[in-house]
Design an enzyme around this catalytic site. Structure first.
Site, mmCIF file in Angstrom:
data_model
loop_
_atom_site.group_PDB
_atom_site.id
_atom_site.type_symbol
_atom_site.label_atom_id
_atom_site.label_comp_id
_atom_site.label_asym_id
_atom_site.label_seq_id
_atom_site.Cartn_x
_atom_site.Cartn_y
_atom_site.Cartn_z
ATOM 1 N N GLU A 184 0.839 -1.216 0.000
ATOM 2 C CA GLU A 184 0.000 0.000 0.000
ATOM 3 C C GLU A 184 0.862 1.251 0.000
ATOM 4 O O GLU A 184 1.844 1.335 0.741
ATOM 5 C CB GLU A 184 -0.899 -0.046 1.237
ATOM 6 C CG GLU A 184 -2.308 0.376 0.971
ATOM 7 C CD GLU A 184 -3.041 -0.550 0.014
ATOM 8 O OE1 GLU A 184 -3.076 -0.254 -1.206
ATOM 9 O OE2 GLU A 184 -3.578 -1.559 0.479
ATOM 10 N N THR B 5 2.763 2.097 -2.259
ATOM 11 C CA THR B 5 4.066 1.782 -2.859
ATOM 12 C C THR B 5 4.059 2.032 -4.364
ATOM 13 O O THR B 5 5.122 2.176 -4.955
ATOM 14 C CB THR B 5 4.442 0.304 -2.615
ATOM 15 O OG1 THR B 5 3.375 -0.508 -3.088
ATOM 16 C CG2 THR B 5 4.693 0.022 -1.156
ATOM 17 N N ASP B 6 2.857 2.086 -4.986
ATOM 18 C CA ASP B 6 2.845 2.166 -6.467
ATOM 19 C C ASP B 6 3.502 3.450 -6.971
ATOM 20 O O ASP B 6 4.321 3.426 -7.880
ATOM 21 C CB ASP B 6 1.447 1.940 -7.063
ATOM 22 C CG ASP B 6 0.371 2.906 -6.618
ATOM 23 O OD1 ASP B 6 0.625 3.743 -5.711
ATOM 24 O OD2 ASP B 6 -0.751 2.843 -7.175
ATOM 25 N N GLY C 293 -16.993 4.764 -3.116
ATOM 26 C CA GLY C 293 -16.442 5.388 -1.907
ATOM 27 C C GLY C 293 -16.022 4.389 -0.849
ATOM 28 O O GLY C 293 -15.843 4.739 0.315
ATOM 29 N N LEU D 12 -12.611 0.526 -3.058
ATOM 30 C CA LEU D 12 -12.495 -0.682 -3.883
ATOM 31 C C LEU D 12 -12.322 -0.325 -5.358
ATOM 32 O O LEU D 12 -12.580 -1.128 -6.241
ATOM 33 C CB LEU D 12 -13.719 -1.586 -3.661
ATOM 34 C CG LEU D 12 -13.926 -2.003 -2.200
ATOM 35 C CD1 LEU D 12 -15.239 -2.749 -2.013
ATOM 36 C CD2 LEU D 12 -12.765 -2.880 -1.711
ATOM 37 N N ASP E 19 -4.608 0.634 -9.418
ATOM 38 C CA ASP E 19 -6.019 0.290 -9.572
ATOM 39 C C ASP E 19 -6.361 -0.008 -11.029
ATOM 40 O O ASP E 19 -7.102 -0.943 -11.340
ATOM 41 C CB ASP E 19 -6.899 1.446 -9.060
ATOM 42 C CG ASP E 19 -6.535 1.841 -7.639
ATOM 43 O OD1 ASP E 19 -5.915 1.019 -6.943
ATOM 44 O OD2 ASP E 19 -6.864 2.970 -7.232
HETATM 45 C C1 GLA Z 1 -5.322 4.493 -4.015
HETATM 46 C C2 GLA Z 1 -4.611 4.865 -5.311
HETATM 47 C C3 GLA Z 1 -3.571 3.808 -5.709
HETATM 48 C C4 GLA Z 1 -2.649 3.476 -4.537
HETATM 49 C C5 GLA Z 1 -3.457 3.219 -3.260
HETATM 50 C C6 GLA Z 1 -2.576 3.034 -2.066
HETATM 51 O O1 GLA Z 1 -6.088 3.345 -4.220
HETATM 52 O O2 GLA Z 1 -5.543 4.991 -6.356
HETATM 53 O O3 GLA Z 1 -2.842 4.254 -6.831
HETATM 54 O O4 GLA Z 1 -1.700 4.480 -4.348
HETATM 55 O O5 GLA Z 1 -4.369 4.263 -2.993
HETATM 56 O O6 GLA Z 1 -1.817 1.896 -2.192
#
Ligand code: GLA
Length: 385
Positions: free
Chosen positions: A31, A33-34, A118, A121, A173
């Protein structure tokens, strides 16, 4: 999905040319980390957004959603922040495709969705993915063909979200919505976009992945997300690296030593670098069938997000604590945080006990009643009709 087809006929007075669907996701681990070029491990959900669509000849986009009402905009008017509201995610995709040189014209699109909005997800990535899939097929772009073209499409959806919806999110996502396959999590390396399909099967271990929708949405969480991202970029600059991915876990202590003067950066780096390592450890544990270890890694991830990255909230913490108290092997918040959903790895026979424990704890704290479902790994965006 005949309901979205019916909706299309009702609103636009003719038949759609087809129906496309794209899933929401839960991230198993990795989380925040992207956007640090790190590793993430999401699964796509069976919950989907459906887009029934038909081409138009006049360069106009008309959108109709069961939950969000209607939007109409000329393609050449799409710009950062325009249109406002939910329509920008869909319009942004057409903008990004056109920016990339694809010949994309106007569309009528009816939208329906089973992805809770919201709840952390990725209902926005599901909307982008469904519209992207429809546009790709209807304008003959071939971008659903294989993982490599889907990678291109995912990057365009992310651009739509960053530029038109003005949300500074990473690419997890959109990659999950377009690149996941049934029965697998994807191990996505955000440095080079490489994906490995990791089998994710819990039934033979007598386990379920319980999603706990906390129903909490905290105001100002968008600004908080941007602030966390900026802190990571500042820390990388101080450490003289391009991104925090370039700090190996084995060098974490030295890196932290250099940041001792700045508590905020110290804590953020501690989270990101250790979280990337937890993704590696989780994949290893999954491959070895060591699900108890996966549970422990989930919980460590949560503590790191709560204490070092500071993106949890009371509702998420209470969900995680009560799930573990009632027998979950581990639990963590999933997604951006500040509300949204948590996941718990739970022995199937204890799943209702965990639900009850969380519900009771919420009642005692006066929180809104949470919702639950069991997540199974589904496939990515595709044409359905
Ligand atoms: C949201 C963002 C993702 C990612 C997460 C945290 O979902 O859209 O790109 O950064 O938060 O891991």
């Amino acid at each position: 999905m005949s309901t979205v087809t019916d909706q299309f006929r009702r609103v636009f007075g003719e038949d759609p040319e087809g129906v496309w669907e794209a899933p929401g996701r839960v991230n198993l681990i990795g989380e925040h980390t992207d956007y640090n070029n790190g590793l993430v491990l999401p699964i796509a959900l069976p919950q989907r957004t459906y887009a029934a669509a038909r081409r138009r000849v006049d360069g106009t986009l008309r959108l109709s959603s069961t939950s969000g009402g209607e939007v109409e905009i000329a393609l050449h008017d799409i710009a950062p922040g325009v249109p406002d509201g939910w329509g920008r995610y869909a319009a942004g995709v057409l903008w990004a495709l056109r920016e990339a040189g694809h010949l994309v014209g106007g569309l009528d699109i009816a939208i329906d969705s089973t992805v809770p909005i919201g709840s952390g997800l990725s209902s926005s990535a599901a909307l982008e993915g469904a519209v992207a899939a429809a546009a790709s097929d209807l304008f003959g772009l071939g971008l659903l063909a294989d993982d490599s073209t889907r990678t291109t499409l995912a990057a365009l959806c992310q651009k739509a979200e960053n530029v038109i919806a003005q949300a500074p999110t990473g690419g997890m996502d959109q990659a999950a919505s377009l690149r996941c396959t049934e029965g697998h999590a994807i191990l996505l390396d955000c440095r080079n976009g490489h994906v490995s399909q990791i089998p994710f099967e819990l039934r033979s271990h007598g386990l379920v992945l319980l999603v706990i929708d906390t129903k909490a949405q905290h105001a100002n969480s968008d600004g908080q997300y941007g602030r966390r991202r900026a802190a990571c970029e500042r820390a990388a600059a101080e450490l003289g690296v391009t991104s925090l991915r370039d700090v190996p876990y084995s060098h974490l202590a030295q890196a932290l030593h250099k940041l001792e003067h700045d508590h905020e950066l110290f804590a953020r780096v501690q989270h990101v670098v250790s979280e990337i390592q937890r993704v590696r450890d989780t994949v290893e544990a999954l491959e070895a069938g060591e699900l108890a270890e996966v549970g422990l890694l989930f919980t460590s991830s949560h503590l790191s997000l709560r204490d070092d990255f500071d993106v949890s909230c009371d509702e998420l913490d209470v969900a995680v604590d009560s799930a573990i108290g009632a027998g979950a092997l581990g639990a963590r918040m999933t997604g951006g945080g500040f509300g949204g959903s948590a996941i718990a790895l739970v022995p199937e026979r204890l799943a209702y006990d965990v639900e009850r424990a969380v519900t009771n704890a919420y009642q005692r704290r006066g929180f809104t009643k949470p919702a639950f479902f069991r997540a199974t790994p589904a496939g990515g965006a595709r044409r359905t009709e």
